[in-house]
Write a protein that holds these residues in place. Structure first.
Motif, PDB file in Angstrom:
ATOM      1  N   LYS A  67       0.943  -1.073   0.310  1.00 55.60           N
ATOM      2  CA  LYS A  67       0.281   0.746   0.285  1.00 55.60           C
ATOM      3  C   LYS A  67       0.882   1.377  -0.010  1.00 55.60           C
ATOM      4  O   LYS A  67       0.566   2.646   0.003  1.00 55.60           O
ATOM      5  N   PHE A  68       2.316   1.286  -0.033  1.00 58.14           N
ATOM      6  CA  PHE A  68       3.103   2.288   0.194  1.00 58.14           C
ATOM      7  C   PHE A  68       4.107   1.738  -1.416  1.00 58.14           C
ATOM      8  O   PHE A  68       4.702   0.461  -0.981  1.00 58.14           O
ATOM      9  N   LEU A  69       4.372   3.026  -1.596  1.00 60.73           N
ATOM     10  CA  LEU A  69       5.113   3.039  -2.645  1.00 60.73           C
ATOM     11  C   LEU A  69       6.752   4.872  -2.229  1.00 60.73           C
ATOM     12  O   LEU A  69       5.486   5.811  -2.293  1.00 60.73           O
ATOM     13  N   ALA A  70       7.432   4.330  -2.891  1.00 57.47           N
ATOM     14  CA  ALA A  70       8.365   5.895  -3.142  1.00 57.47           C
ATOM     15  C   ALA A  70       8.477   6.211  -4.511  1.00 57.47           C
ATOM     16  O   ALA A  70       8.798   4.472  -5.081  1.00 57.47           O
ATOM     17  N   PHE A  71       8.362   7.354  -4.767  1.00 58.74           N
ATOM     18  CA  PHE A  71       8.818   7.806  -6.362  1.00 58.74           C
ATOM     19  C   PHE A  71      10.335   8.663  -5.889  1.00 58.74           C
ATOM     20  O   PHE A  71       9.643  10.093  -5.451  1.00 58.74           O
ATOM     21  N   TYR A  72      11.483   8.490  -6.327  1.00 53.89           N
ATOM     22  CA  TYR A  72      12.019   9.376  -6.562  1.00 53.89           C
ATOM     23  C   TYR A  72      13.059   8.895  -7.904  1.00 53.89           C
ATOM     24  O   TYR A  72      12.724   7.597  -9.242  1.00 53.89           O
ATOM     25  N   ARG A  73      14.213   9.442  -8.551  1.00 55.95           N
ATOM     26  CA  ARG A  73      14.140   9.415 -10.160  1.00 55.95           C
ATOM     27  C   ARG A  73      14.780   8.267  -9.898  1.00 55.95           C
ATOM     28  O   ARG A  73      15.333   7.354 -11.035  1.00 55.95           O
ATOM     29  N   LEU A  88       6.556  14.742  -9.095  1.00 55.16           N
ATOM     30  CA  LEU A  88       6.536  16.096  -8.594  1.00 55.16           C
ATOM     31  C   LEU A  88       7.883  17.064  -8.017  1.00 55.16           C
ATOM     32  O   LEU A  88       8.364  18.083  -8.063  1.00 55.16           O
ATOM     33  N   PHE A  89       8.495  16.210  -7.237  1.00 54.81           N
ATOM     34  CA  PHE A  89       9.563  16.115  -5.979  1.00 54.81           C
ATOM     35  C   PHE A  89      10.228  15.446  -5.940  1.00 54.81           C
ATOM     36  O   PHE A  89      10.708  14.149  -6.465  1.00 54.81           O
ATOM     37  N   ASP A  90      11.904  15.685  -5.266  1.00 54.93           N
ATOM     38  CA  ASP A  90      13.090  14.782  -5.743  1.00 54.93           C
ATOM     39  C   ASP A  90      12.321  13.192  -4.463  1.00 54.93           C
ATOM     40  O   ASP A  90      13.051  12.442  -4.922  1.00 54.93           O
ATOM     41  N   ILE A  91      11.654  13.114  -3.208  1.00 55.23           N
ATOM     42  CA  ILE A  91      10.916  12.258  -2.599  1.00 55.23           C
ATOM     43  C   ILE A  91       9.474  12.289  -2.333  1.00 55.23           C
ATOM     44  O   ILE A  91       9.874  13.518  -2.031  1.00 55.23           O
ATOM     45  N   VAL A  92       9.399  11.453  -3.146  1.00 56.19           N
ATOM     46  CA  VAL A  92       7.497  11.119  -2.201  1.00 56.19           C
ATOM     47  C   VAL A  92       7.252   9.889  -1.594  1.00 56.19           C
ATOM     48  O   VAL A  92       7.615   8.790  -2.420  1.00 56.19           O
ATOM     49  N   VAL A  93       6.814   9.794  -0.755  1.00 53.65           N
ATOM     50  CA  VAL A  93       6.525   8.399  -0.283  1.00 53.65           C
ATOM     51  C   VAL A  93       4.994   8.745  -0.018  1.00 53.65           C
ATOM     52  O   VAL A  93       4.088   9.413   0.929  1.00 53.65           O
ATOM     53  N   ALA A  94       3.906   7.745  -0.637  1.00 61.03           N
ATOM     54  CA  ALA A  94       2.214   8.039  -0.421  1.00 61.03           C
ATOM     55  C   ALA A  94       1.731   6.499  -0.105  1.00 61.03           C
ATOM     56  O   ALA A  94       2.780   5.725  -0.552  1.00 61.03           O
ATOM     57  N   LYS A  95       1.022   6.287   0.342  1.00 64.34           N
ATOM     58  CA  LYS A  95       0.106   5.115   0.395  1.00 64.34           C
ATOM     59  C   LYS A  95      -0.924   4.685  -0.717  1.00 64.34           C
ATOM     60  O   LYS A  95      -1.687   6.267  -0.762  1.00 64.34           O
ATOM     61  N   MET A  96      -1.166   4.521  -1.161  1.00 63.34           N
ATOM     62  CA  MET A  96      -1.671   4.098  -2.252  1.00 63.34           C
ATOM     63  C   MET A  96      -2.996   3.131  -2.506  1.00 63.34           C
ATOM     64  O   MET A  96      -3.322   2.593  -1.202  1.00 63.34           O
ATOM     65  N   LYS A 120      -3.013   9.602  -0.116  1.00 64.17           N
ATOM     66  CA  LYS A 120      -2.382  10.823   0.635  1.00 64.17           C
ATOM     67  C   LYS A 120      -0.614  10.884   0.849  1.00 64.17           C
ATOM     68  O   LYS A 120       0.142   9.047   0.686  1.00 64.17           O
ATOM     69  N   ALA A 121      -0.509  11.683   0.595  1.00 61.36           N
ATOM     70  CA  ALA A 121       1.304  12.269   0.681  1.00 61.36           C
ATOM     71  C   ALA A 121       1.984  11.692   2.208  1.00 61.36           C
ATOM     72  O   ALA A 121       1.453  12.518   2.929  1.00 61.36           O
ATOM     73  N   ILE A 122       2.896  10.910   2.480  1.00 58.64           N
ATOM     74  CA  ILE A 122       3.231  10.414   4.002  1.00 58.64           C
ATOM     75  C   ILE A 122       4.929  11.212   4.151  1.00 58.64           C
ATOM     76  O   ILE A 122       4.477  11.816   4.739  1.00 58.64           O
ATOM     77  N   TRP A 123       5.347  11.474   2.811  1.00 57.24           N
ATOM     78  CA  TRP A 123       6.528  12.168   3.073  1.00 57.24           C
ATOM     79  C   TRP A 123       6.440  12.682   2.070  1.00 57.24           C
ATOM     80  O   TRP A 123       6.457  12.315   0.479  1.00 57.24           O
TER      81      TRP A 123
END
Length: 206
Positions: A67-73, A88-96, A120-123
């Motif tokens: 349920k959680f993913l991290a988006f980063y380059r 959108l950001f350097d790091i997004v940790v989100a609940k999916m 929602k974005a957690i970080w």
């Protein structure tokens, strides 16, 4: 997450990034291009911090790990979710969550699959190591001001002799005034100083 807990996360991430870069640079031999070396260190820092924040987010919630993913380059594994690594950001940790496609929205028998979406974005993290360019830092701080997340972190270079440190703290406080998020400012050594300085500072913006 408390300030002390986040400090431990940043410390682990920074130590891991240094180790990874030392190994890579040892294998590559002398670096002819310092700019490229520093850029690689910066990327590795983001990779390590994103992985640590993702793991902590999973550990702090009693729901399914996927349920959680991290988006980063540097994350190619989850690129298929939105067709990009960095979101959108350097790091997004989100609940999916999962949503029906448009064709399946009103058709319970639709078989064309589901779509992942950010619940929602957690970080949300922005990291900018410019030492003398306050405009560059302000651009990334503005991104945090616009964002909605449970936690926000801005990372900058640690330079005790620079006016930038006090300016950044006051600016971030001004931009996030009244924000519901937990907002933090971290200061770590510029990539050029990693071999001589590993001091970290972390401030919670109240």
């Amino acid at each position: 997450m408390t300030r002390d807990q986040l400090y431990q996360v940043i410390q682990r991430s920074f130590s891991q990034a240094i180790q990874e870069c030392q190994q890579f640079e040892l294998e590559q031999g002398p670096q002819d291009n310092l700019t490229r070396c520093h850029a690689n260190r910066s990327r590795e820092w983001i990779n390590c911090l994103a992985k640590q924040l993702l793991q902590v987010s999973k550990d702090n919630h009693s729901i399914a790990e996927d349920k959680f993913l991290a988006f980063y380059r540097g994350n190619d594994k989850d690129r298929q979710v939105f067709g990009l690594n960095e979101f959108l950001f350097d790091i997004v940790v989100a609940k999916m969550l999962e949503l029906n496609t448009a064709s399946g929205w009103r058709n319970a028998k639709a078989t064309d699959g589901m779509l992942k979406a950010i619940e929602k974005a957690i970080w949300i993290v922005e990291s900018e190591f410019q030492l003398k360019d306050s405009r560059a830092l302000l651009v990334d701080m503005n991104k945090l001001a616009l964002a909605k997340a449970k936690n926000k972190l801005f990372v900058m270079s640690l330079d005790p002799l620079s006016k930038m440190n006090t300016w950044a703290e006051q600016t971030l406080k001004t931009l996030t005034k009244g924000d519901d998020a937990a907002v933090f400012l971290a200061k770590i050594p510029h990539p050029k100083d990693w071999s001589v300085n590993q001091h970290i500072e972390l401030i919670e913006i109240l």
